[in-house]
Design a protein around this motif. Structure first.
Motif, mmCIF file in Angstrom:
data_model
loop_
_atom_site.group_PDB
_atom_site.id
_atom_site.type_symbol
_atom_site.label_atom_id
_atom_site.label_comp_id
_atom_site.label_asym_id
_atom_site.label_seq_id
_atom_site.Cartn_x
_atom_site.Cartn_y
_atom_site.Cartn_z
ATOM 1 N N UNK A 187 0.802 -1.221 0.000
ATOM 2 C CA UNK A 187 0.000 0.000 0.000
ATOM 3 C C UNK A 187 0.833 1.268 0.000
ATOM 4 N N UNK A 188 2.144 1.168 0.241
ATOM 5 C CA UNK A 188 2.983 2.362 0.279
ATOM 6 C C UNK A 188 2.957 3.101 -1.049
ATOM 7 N N UNK A 189 2.929 2.380 -2.167
ATOM 8 C CA UNK A 189 2.978 3.018 -3.472
ATOM 9 C C UNK A 189 1.648 2.982 -4.210
ATOM 10 N N UNK A 190 0.561 2.688 -3.525
ATOM 11 C CA UNK A 190 -0.741 2.665 -4.201
ATOM 12 C C UNK A 190 -1.664 3.659 -3.519
ATOM 13 N N UNK A 191 -2.258 3.269 -2.445
ATOM 14 C CA UNK A 191 -3.132 4.140 -1.658
ATOM 15 C C UNK A 191 -3.558 3.354 -0.434
ATOM 16 N N UNK A 192 -3.927 4.084 0.613
ATOM 17 C CA UNK A 192 -4.470 3.425 1.804
ATOM 18 C C UNK A 192 -5.944 3.148 1.542
ATOM 19 N N UNK A 193 -6.206 2.089 0.783
ATOM 20 C CA UNK A 193 -7.574 1.765 0.369
ATOM 21 C C UNK A 193 -7.974 0.424 0.975
ATOM 22 N N UNK B 47 -16.234 11.444 -0.160
ATOM 23 C CA UNK B 47 -15.774 10.865 1.100
ATOM 24 C C UNK B 47 -16.410 9.505 1.352
ATOM 25 N N UNK B 48 -17.579 9.275 0.758
ATOM 26 C CA UNK B 48 -18.261 7.998 0.927
ATOM 27 C C UNK B 48 -17.941 7.004 -0.177
ATOM 28 N N UNK B 49 -17.364 7.465 -1.272
ATOM 29 C CA UNK B 49 -17.144 6.568 -2.413
ATOM 30 C C UNK B 49 -15.837 6.909 -3.117
ATOM 31 N N UNK B 50 -15.061 5.866 -3.416
ATOM 32 C CA UNK B 50 -13.884 6.005 -4.279
ATOM 33 C C UNK B 50 -13.529 4.617 -4.779
ATOM 34 N N UNK B 51 -13.028 4.554 -5.998
ATOM 35 C CA UNK B 51 -12.661 3.267 -6.591
ATOM 36 C C UNK B 51 -11.407 3.472 -7.422
ATOM 37 N N UNK B 52 -10.242 3.223 -6.822
ATOM 38 C CA UNK B 52 -8.985 3.459 -7.533
ATOM 39 C C UNK B 52 -8.737 2.415 -8.613
ATOM 40 N N UNK B 53 -9.364 1.250 -8.494
ATOM 41 C CA UNK B 53 -9.028 0.153 -9.396
ATOM 42 C C UNK B 53 -9.556 0.365 -10.801
ATOM 43 N N UNK B 54 -10.589 1.185 -10.966
ATOM 44 C CA UNK B 54 -11.067 1.483 -12.314
ATOM 45 C C UNK B 54 -10.098 2.392 -13.063
ATOM 46 N N UNK C 155 -1.679 24.887 -4.900
ATOM 47 C CA UNK C 155 -1.045 23.726 -5.534
ATOM 48 C C UNK C 155 -1.269 22.505 -4.655
ATOM 49 N N UNK C 156 -1.800 21.448 -5.247
ATOM 50 C CA UNK C 156 -2.007 20.184 -4.529
ATOM 51 C C UNK C 156 -0.934 19.211 -4.981
ATOM 52 N N UNK C 157 0.026 18.932 -4.098
ATOM 53 C CA UNK C 157 1.182 18.085 -4.430
ATOM 54 C C UNK C 157 1.509 17.223 -3.221
ATOM 55 N N UNK C 158 0.573 16.351 -2.864
ATOM 56 C CA UNK C 158 0.654 15.673 -1.564
ATOM 57 C C UNK C 158 0.731 14.159 -1.661
ATOM 58 N N UNK C 159 1.257 13.622 -2.739
ATOM 59 C CA UNK C 159 1.372 12.171 -2.822
ATOM 60 C C UNK C 159 2.434 11.679 -1.850
ATOM 61 N N UNK C 160 2.114 10.615 -1.113
ATOM 62 C CA UNK C 160 3.062 9.978 -0.211
ATOM 63 C C UNK C 160 3.685 8.804 -0.942
ATOM 64 N N UNK C 161 5.012 8.863 -1.148
ATOM 65 C CA UNK C 161 5.659 7.945 -2.063
ATOM 66 C C UNK C 161 4.912 8.071 -3.388
ATOM 67 N N UNK C 162 4.311 7.008 -3.913
ATOM 68 C CA UNK C 162 3.513 7.131 -5.135
ATOM 69 C C UNK C 162 2.042 6.852 -4.839
ATOM 70 N N UNK C 163 1.671 6.897 -3.562
ATOM 71 C CA UNK C 163 0.304 6.579 -3.160
ATOM 72 C C UNK C 163 -0.623 7.765 -3.388
ATOM 73 N N UNK C 164 -1.900 7.460 -3.596
ATOM 74 C CA UNK C 164 -2.900 8.483 -3.867
ATOM 75 C C UNK C 164 -3.532 8.942 -2.553
ATOM 76 N N UNK C 165 -3.508 10.240 -2.247
ATOM 77 C CA UNK C 165 -4.208 10.740 -1.055
ATOM 78 C C UNK C 165 -5.697 10.903 -1.375
ATOM 79 N N UNK C 166 -6.443 9.810 -1.308
ATOM 80 C CA UNK C 166 -7.824 9.813 -1.798
ATOM 81 C C UNK C 166 -8.667 10.866 -1.102
ATOM 82 N N UNK C 167 -8.466 11.070 0.209
ATOM 83 C CA UNK C 167 -9.314 12.020 0.928
ATOM 84 C C UNK C 167 -9.068 13.462 0.487
#
Length: 723
Positions: free
Chosen positions: A243-249, A713-720, A604-616
Motif C-alpha cells: 500500500x505504500x505506493x498505491x493508496x491506503x484503500x 468521502x463515501x465513495x472512491x474506486x482506484x481500481x477502475x 497547488x495540490x502536491x501531496x502524494x506519499x511515495x507514489x500513493x494516492x491521497x484519496x481524501x
C-alpha cells in the motif's frame, strides 16, 4: 443446536470484520491517508481480540461454564448503548507519531462493542463443547464457520458495501446487526445453561483427533506463540509494502487479511498431513519469485506484483496455521489455546506498529517476517540436522554470498534492475537445488534476505550516498546524493520529492518543478499576479523557488519530519532562500485549510506519499474546501504524476461535479544531467478565461468527464483507474 451456534458465530464474525475496515476508513482522513493508519488499527483490533479471549478464558475458569454463559448473555447487550459507531476524537492528532492518539480514539469510540463480540469465537466453541451434542467433542469446526463469516465481510466491504452504501447508513446497519447477534448469543447462552456439563466427555477417537488431553507444556505454548506471531507480522508487513505506493484503500487492507483468515479456515477445517506435504512442495515455487523481486527491487505492474506477494504470504501463513491446527489441544484447553494465538497476533502488531518504525528506516519488517516464517515452517529437528553437518550448509552459504556480491556489484556498476534480477537467477538456482531439504531451504531463504540487508547497508539503491534516513508514521524518508555526486535528493518511499544542486545557495527548481515543466509554465504566466500561494505538500520546498517579492506562501504539511529536512540547509536551500514570506502549517492539509481564513490566488495540490494516492484530498468535499480558499480568479494546480493509475479522469469528474474548467498537460521530458523529471499536471479554475494563455499551447488539453461518479468521502474506486 449446531446450526444455532454456527449462525451466531458466522454473523458475529461478519460484524467483527466489517467494522474493522469501516472504522479505519472513517478515521483515515484525520491522519493524511497514511498506510500506517491500518497497521495501527490492526494493532488495536488484535489487542481488543486478546482482551476478549482473556475475558473468555478467565470467565470460564472463575465462574464455570453455566454461570459465565448467563453473565455474558447480559453483558453482550450493554454496548448497544454506545452505538452506532462514531469517531470520538480526543482533540486533533498530534504531530510526529500519532499512534497513541489513534489507539485512544479507537478505545473510546469502538472498544467496548468490539471486545464484546471479539470474545465470542472461543466462548461459543467452549459452550458448544460442553452441551453433550454428538459433534461437541471437537468443536474446532466452528472456528471455520467463524472465519468464513470474517472472510465474507472482508471481501464484501471493498466490493459491495463501500462502493454502494454511504458510511452513515453502514453505521446504522452495523448497529442493527449487533442487536441480532446479541439475541443469538443470548439464545446460545440459555441453551448452554440448560445443557452444559462441568467438563465435556471426550471419546478416545475425539481425543485422538483433537489432540492429547495432557496440559500443554511451556515448549508447546511457546511454539503456539511463535506460529501465530509470524503470520500476523507477515500480514501487516505485506500490507504496508503493497500500500505504500498505491493508496491506503480498503482492498489493499483486506486482501492480505482475507488470505490470512482463509488459511485459518483451511487449517482448522480440512488440513491434513497430505495437504501439509503439498504446501511444502509449493513453497519454493511461490517464495523464490517474491524474494527475487525484493532483492532486485524491480518495479512491476500492480496486477502482477499484488498476486505474487499475496500468494507467497498465503502459502507461508497456511504452513504456520497448519502447524497450529496439527498441535491444537482438546476442548478442555481450547480457550487457553486461543489466548496464546491472540497473544502472538498482538505481538506481531506491536512489532510492526511500534517497534519496527523505531529500529528500521525502511519497511524491513516484511522480508524479516518472511525469513522468520520460513524457519518456523521447519521442525527443530530439521534445523538441528542441517546445522550438525556443516557441509550441507555450503550451498545456502554460497547462494547468500553470491547474491550479496551481485547486489553490491550491480549497484556500484549502475546496472538496470532487470539486469540485476536476471543475474540473481544464479543464486536462486542454487537455492532451488536444496528445495527438497526443508531445513536447508529455510536457511537458504534467510541467507538471501540477509544478503539484501547487507547490500543495502554497503551500497544504497540507485548508488550515491545516504545522508539521512528517517521513518515516521507517515512514511520512509531518505536524503541522498546521486552516483555522480552533483545532486542531493529527498526521497519518500520510492518517489523523489525534491532535488537540488549540491552547495547551491540560490537553487533552481528541479525534478517535476523545473521552469519548462507544466507547473513552471503556470507560474510563468500567473506568478506575478499571485500575492498569496498555498501548497499542499512540502517535500524539499522546491516550489518556493517561484516566490516573488512581496508574495506570501503557505505550505501545508502533515509531517514535521519533512519540514525539518526541508529547512536543513546542509541539504536544501529553497525555504531558506524564501525566508519569512514562506511559512509551514503542520497538520492534514484539508483540516488545516478548513480552519484557515486565508484566500489563495494559486493553490497547488502536491501531496502524494511515495507514489500513493491521497484519496481524501481528491473528493468532491475536499474540492469544495479548496474552492472556499481560492480567489474568484484563482487557480487550483494538481500534480497527478503516478506510475500505477490514470488520474486525469478522476480530476475531470471532480471538475465537472464542481462546475470548474480543467486542463491537463503531460510532460515526458527527462534530463538526468540537469535533474529534470517527467510529470503530469492539471489546472482548474472557475473562470475559463483564466486558462486562455495555457489553452494557446497545444500541449495543454481540455479535460472532459466520463459517466462515472466523482470520488467522494463515501465513495472512491482506484481500481477502475489502474493503468
Amino acid at each position: 443446536m449446531p446450526f444455532l451456534f454456527a449462525a451466531a458465530l458466522f454473523l458475529n464474525a461478519f460484524l467483527l470484520f466489517w467494522v474493522q475496515p469501516l472504522f479505519a476508513k472513517m478515521v483515515l482522513p484525520l491522519l493524511g491517508g497514511s498506510p500506517s493508519v491500518w497497521t495501527t488499527c490492526m494493532l488495536f483490533f488484535q489487542a481488543a481480540l486478546l482482551a476478549g479471549y482473556a475475558y473468555s478464558h478467565a470467565g470460564i475458569r472463575v465462574l464455570g461454564i453455566r454461570r459465565q454463559a448467563l453473565l455474558h448473555g447480559v453483558i453482550v447487550w450493554l454496548p448497544l448503548l454506545l452505538l452506532p459507531v462514531t469517531v470520538n476524537q480526543a482533540g486533533s492528532p498530534p504531530e510526529g507519531q500519532p499512534i497513541w492518539w489513534l489507539l485512544q480514539t479507537m478505545g473510546t469510540s469502538i472498544g467496548l462493542p468490539f471486545i464484546a463480540i471479539a470474545s465470542t469465537a472461543p466462548l461459543l466453541q467452549r459452550w458448544f463443547g460442553s452441551t453433550g451434542n454428538t459433534s461437541s467433542a471437537d468443536p474446532y469446526w466452528l472456528y471455520a464457520a467463524s472465519n468464513a463469516g470474517s472472510l465474507i465481510a472482508l471481501l464484501a466491504f471493498p466490493i459491495l458495501l463501500e462502493p454502494t452504501i454511504p458510511i452513515g447508513q453502514q453505521q446504522t446497519m452495523w448497529k442493527i446487526g449487533y442487536g441480532l447477534v446479541a439475541a443469538l448469543l443470548t439464545s446460545c447462552a440459555l441453551v448452554t445453561y440448560r445443557r452444559a456439563a462441568s467438563e465435556p466427555a471426550l471419546s478416545p477417537v475425539a481425543t485422538a483427533e483433537a489432540g492429547t488431553d495432557t496440559p500443554p507444556t511451556i515448549a508447546v505454548r511457546a511454539r503456539w506463540l511463535a506460529l501465530s506471531f509470524a503470520p500476523s507480522c507477515l500480514m501487516l508487513g505485506v500490507t504496508t509494502y503493497l500500500s505504500t505506493d498505491v493508496a491506503a484503500v480498503p482492498l489493499l487492507w483486506v486482501l492480505p487479511l482475507a488470505v490470512y483468515l482463509l488459511t485459518f479456515i483451511v487449517a482448522f477445517g480440512w488440513y491434513s498431513d497430505t495437504m501439509h506435504a503439498r504446501t511444502l512442495r509449493m513453497l519454493p515455487r511461490v517464495l523464490l519469485p517474491v524474494v527475487l523481486l525484493i532483492l532486485s527491487e524491480l518495479p512491476l505492474p500492480l496486477w502482477v506484483a499484488i498476486p505474487v506477494h499475496v500468494v507467497a504470504f498465503g502459502v507461508l501463513a497456511l504452513l504456520c496455521h497448519g502447524e497450529l491446527a496439527r498441535n491444537r489441544p482438546t476442548v478442555r484447553y481450547l480457550t487457553e489455546f486461543y489466548l496464546w494465538l491472540a497473544t502472538g497476533g498482538v505481538l506481531g502488531g506491536v512489532f510492526n506498529t511500534l517497534i519496527a518504525p523505531r529500529i528500521f528506516t525502511s519497511v524491513a519488517e516484511y522480508p524479516l517476517a518472511i525469513g522468520i516464517a520460513c524457519l518456523l515452517c521447519v521442525t527443530p529437528g530439521q534445523v538441528r540436522e542441517a546445522l550438525a553437518n556443516p557441509r550441507t550448509l555450503l550451498r545456502p552459504a554460497f547462494a547468500a554470498g553470491l547474491a550479496a556480491a551481485l547486489l553490491i556489484g550491480g549497484r556500484l556498476g549502475g546496472f538496470a534492475r532487470l539486469s540485476t534480477m536476471a543475474a540473481l537467477g544464479l543464486p536462486a538456482l542454487v537455492v532451488l537445488g536444496v528445495r527438497r531439504d526443508a531445513g536447508r531451504f529455510g536457511l537458504a531463504i534467510a541467507g538471501l534476505l540477509a544478503a539484501f540487508a547487507l547490500g543495502n547497508a554497503v551500497v544504497p539503491r540507485g548508488g550515491g550516498r545516504i545522508l539521512l534516513a528517517d521513518r515516521t508514521f507517515f512514511g520512509v524518508y531518505r536524503v541522498r546524493t546521486d552516483p555522480g555526486g552533483r545532486f542531493v535528493s529527498f526521497v519518500h518511499g520510492t518517489t523523489t520529492h525534491g532535488r537540488q544542486v549540491i552547495g547551491a545557495t540560490s537553487p533552481e527548481p528541479l525534478t517535476y518543478y523545473h521552469h519548462t515543466s507544466p507547473v513552471g509554465q503556470v507560474f510563468a504566466t500567473r506568478g506575478d499576479r499571485a500575492q498569496s500561494v498555498g501548497v499542499v505538500g512540502l517535500g524539499a520546498g522546491t516550489l518556493a523557488a517561484y516566490a516573488n517579492p512581496g508574495a506570501t506562501w503557505t505550505f501545508y504539511e502533515i509531517d514535521g519530519a519533512v519540514e525539518r529536512i526541508a529547512r536543513d540547509t546542509r541539504y536544501f536551500r529553497y525555504l531558506d532562500r524564501c525566508g519569512a514570506q514562506c511559512t509551514v502549517v503542520l497538520g492534514d492539509a484539508r483540516l488545516s485549510l478548513a480552519r484557515s481564513q486565508t484566500v489563495h490566488d494559486i493553490l497547488v495540490l502536491d501531496a502524494f506519499s511515495s507514489d500513493a494516492i491521497p484519496i481524501h484530498l481528491l473528493t468532491t468535499e475536499a474540492l469544495g474546501v479548496y474552492e472556499s480558499h481560492l480567489a474568484p480568479d484563482g487557480l487550483l494546480v494538481v500534480h497527478i504524476s503516478n506510475r500505477h493509475f490514470r488520474l486525469p479522469p478522476v480530476l475531470a469528474r471532480l471538475a465537472q461535479a464542481r462546475g470548474l474548467t480543467a486542463m491537463v498537460r503531460s510532460d515526458p521530458y527527462v534530463d538526468a544531467e540537469h535533474g529534470y523529471e517527467a510529470s503530469d499536471w492539471v489546472v482548474m479554475t472557475r473562470r475559463p478565461e483564466e486558462l486562455s494563455q495555457l489553452a494557446r499551447d497545444t500541449r495543454w488539453t481540455r479535460l472532459t468527464a466520463d459517466s462515472r461518479p466523482a470520488w467522494s468521502d463515501d465513495f472512491s474506486n482506484v481500481w477502475t483507474e489502474l493503468r
